[in-house]
Enzyme design. Sequence first.
Site, short mmCIF file in Angstrom:
data_model
loop_
_atom_site.label_atom_id
_atom_site.label_comp_id
_atom_site.label_asym_id
_atom_site.label_seq_id
_atom_site.Cartn_x
_atom_site.Cartn_y
_atom_site.Cartn_z
N GLY A 1 0.58 -1.27 -0.08
CA GLY A 1 0.01 -0.01 0.03
C GLY A 1 0.72 1.19 0.07
O GLY A 1 2.12 1.06 -0.26
N PHE A 2 0.35 2.40 0.17
CA PHE A 2 0.89 3.60 -0.05
C PHE A 2 1.91 3.98 1.10
O PHE A 2 3.07 3.84 0.93
CB PHE A 2 -0.35 4.91 0.43
N GLY B 1 -3.56 -1.95 -2.39
CA GLY B 1 -2.29 -1.90 -2.80
C GLY B 1 -1.95 -2.24 -3.95
O GLY B 1 -3.08 -2.97 -4.80
N TYR C 1 -15.06 1.86 10.97
CA TYR C 1 -13.50 1.74 10.59
C TYR C 1 -13.00 2.41 11.87
O TYR C 1 -12.05 1.75 12.70
CB TYR C 1 -13.19 2.93 9.65
P1 NAD Z 1 -3.43 1.54 1.47
O1 NAD Z 1 -4.75 1.27 0.96
O2 NAD Z 1 -2.70 2.06 0.54
O3 NAD Z 1 -2.67 0.30 2.39
C1 NAD Z 1 -3.60 -0.60 2.96
C2 NAD Z 1 -2.87 -2.13 2.41
O4 NAD Z 1 -3.40 -3.12 3.22
C3 NAD Z 1 -3.21 -2.41 1.04
O5 NAD Z 1 -1.83 -2.54 0.36
C4 NAD Z 1 -4.22 -3.34 1.03
O6 NAD Z 1 -3.90 -4.16 -0.41
C5 NAD Z 1 -3.53 -4.19 2.04
N1 NAD Z 1 -4.83 -4.86 2.73
C6 NAD Z 1 -6.19 -4.64 3.01
N2 NAD Z 1 -6.86 -5.74 3.50
C7 NAD Z 1 -5.72 -6.79 3.64
C8 NAD Z 1 -5.99 -8.03 4.01
N3 NAD Z 1 -7.17 -8.53 4.27
N4 NAD Z 1 -4.99 -8.78 4.01
C9 NAD Z 1 -3.78 -8.26 3.54
N5 NAD Z 1 -3.56 -6.98 3.12
C10 NAD Z 1 -4.64 -6.32 3.06
O7 NAD Z 1 -3.61 2.52 2.73
P2 NAD Z 1 -2.56 3.42 3.32
O8 NAD Z 1 -2.94 4.94 3.41
O9 NAD Z 1 -1.22 3.21 3.22
O10 NAD Z 1 -2.71 2.83 5.03
C11 NAD Z 1 -1.95 1.97 5.87
C12 NAD Z 1 -2.42 2.09 7.14
O11 NAD Z 1 -2.37 3.22 7.92
C13 NAD Z 1 -3.87 1.42 7.49
O12 NAD Z 1 -3.89 0.61 8.60
C14 NAD Z 1 -4.75 2.59 7.66
O13 NAD Z 1 -5.79 2.34 8.37
C15 NAD Z 1 -3.54 3.51 8.36
N6 NAD Z 1 -3.83 4.91 8.30
C16 NAD Z 1 -3.60 5.75 7.18
C17 NAD Z 1 -3.88 6.96 7.23
C18 NAD Z 1 -3.82 7.91 5.93
O14 NAD Z 1 -3.65 8.99 6.15
N7 NAD Z 1 -3.22 7.26 4.93
C19 NAD Z 1 -4.62 7.67 8.13
C20 NAD Z 1 -5.13 6.94 9.30
C21 NAD Z 1 -4.67 5.57 9.19
#
Ligand code: NAD
Length: 311
Positions: A10-11, A36, A149
Amino acid sequence: MKAVVTGGAGFIGSHLCDHLIAHGHEVLVLDDLSTGSETNLEQLSGNPDFELVKGSILDKTLVRDVISECDTVFHLAAAVGVHTIVDKPLQSLRTNLHGTENVVEAAAARGARFLVASTSEVYGKNDTDGLTEDADRILGSPLKSRWSYAAAKGLDELVAYVYGEETGLPCVITRFFNIVGPRQTGRYGMVVPRFVGQALAGEPITVYGDGTQRRCFGSVFDIIPAVVKLMETPAAYNRAVNLGGLEEVTIRGLAERVVELTGSSSRIEYVSYEDAYGEGYEDMQRRMPDTALAGGLIGYKPQRRLDDIIG
Ligand code: NAD
């Protein structure tokens, strides 16, 4: 460090992998590629210290297997994005709750350090200046439309706390506040990449609500080193720590800034929350972190400004 990064495709996870590999660590990613993408990791393919396992954190046996040889687990996999969460609240709950349980249980069985990515959403509808980590504010006020969430992430935090207290698992909880940067996609409702995409395509920039809601955007390049440092700081164990940026901007101001920085001719359009997300959608008017705890623990001080992030 022999690290497992769940959600590493993911990001945020892919930037964490880049950082860990650049610092000489071994990295194994577990990701189901639901939001991702393998392209986020293509720069690491062929590196003998890197491996990607495609699969879900809901697969308990696979999770145990993947974690069986590591010493550190960064748990970032989750169902994310406003659209995903509002459209599929129960599915999101399941991934974010049972998936975390599987990962923390395997980390504890292995005796690996554990970090879980939580979110500012656990503060609910709390508009105060600089949200602090005070435990009594967690899940204090429901945000109806994104409650599954927030509730799952709040429970993830509690599960991590319990494992930390009961098993001595070194665990860190990071509460991210609107993190942005390269590789973030606008597909799941993230506002900065969505605005930039619309501006570059010359399409109208769609602001949901009246645009007076305020946010602080944090650069992924500021938070990644902080995530790793927290994991290496015993004083951070069994604590929830805010991480984010401190420069506040209205969403309308953000749209105007994106138009200016991209030199776009796009106009700004306002769309009601109801039209954007359906009936009953609610959003917070303000969300700003207090990062004093991270400052005290690891000297965290966000360096990147909004213009650097958009640019
Ligand atoms: P993202 O969607 O890019 O990354 C999430 C990753 O988890 C993806 O690669 C997805 O394919 C993978 N994923 C989802 N379900 C899955 C499963 N069942 N098994 C295996 N992999 C799975 O999002 P992000 O922004 O990189 O978020 C990363 C983490 O940070 C998350 O836990 C999110 O809740 C948390 N978060 C992000 C932000 C933000 O501003 N980006 C803010 C608060 C919390």
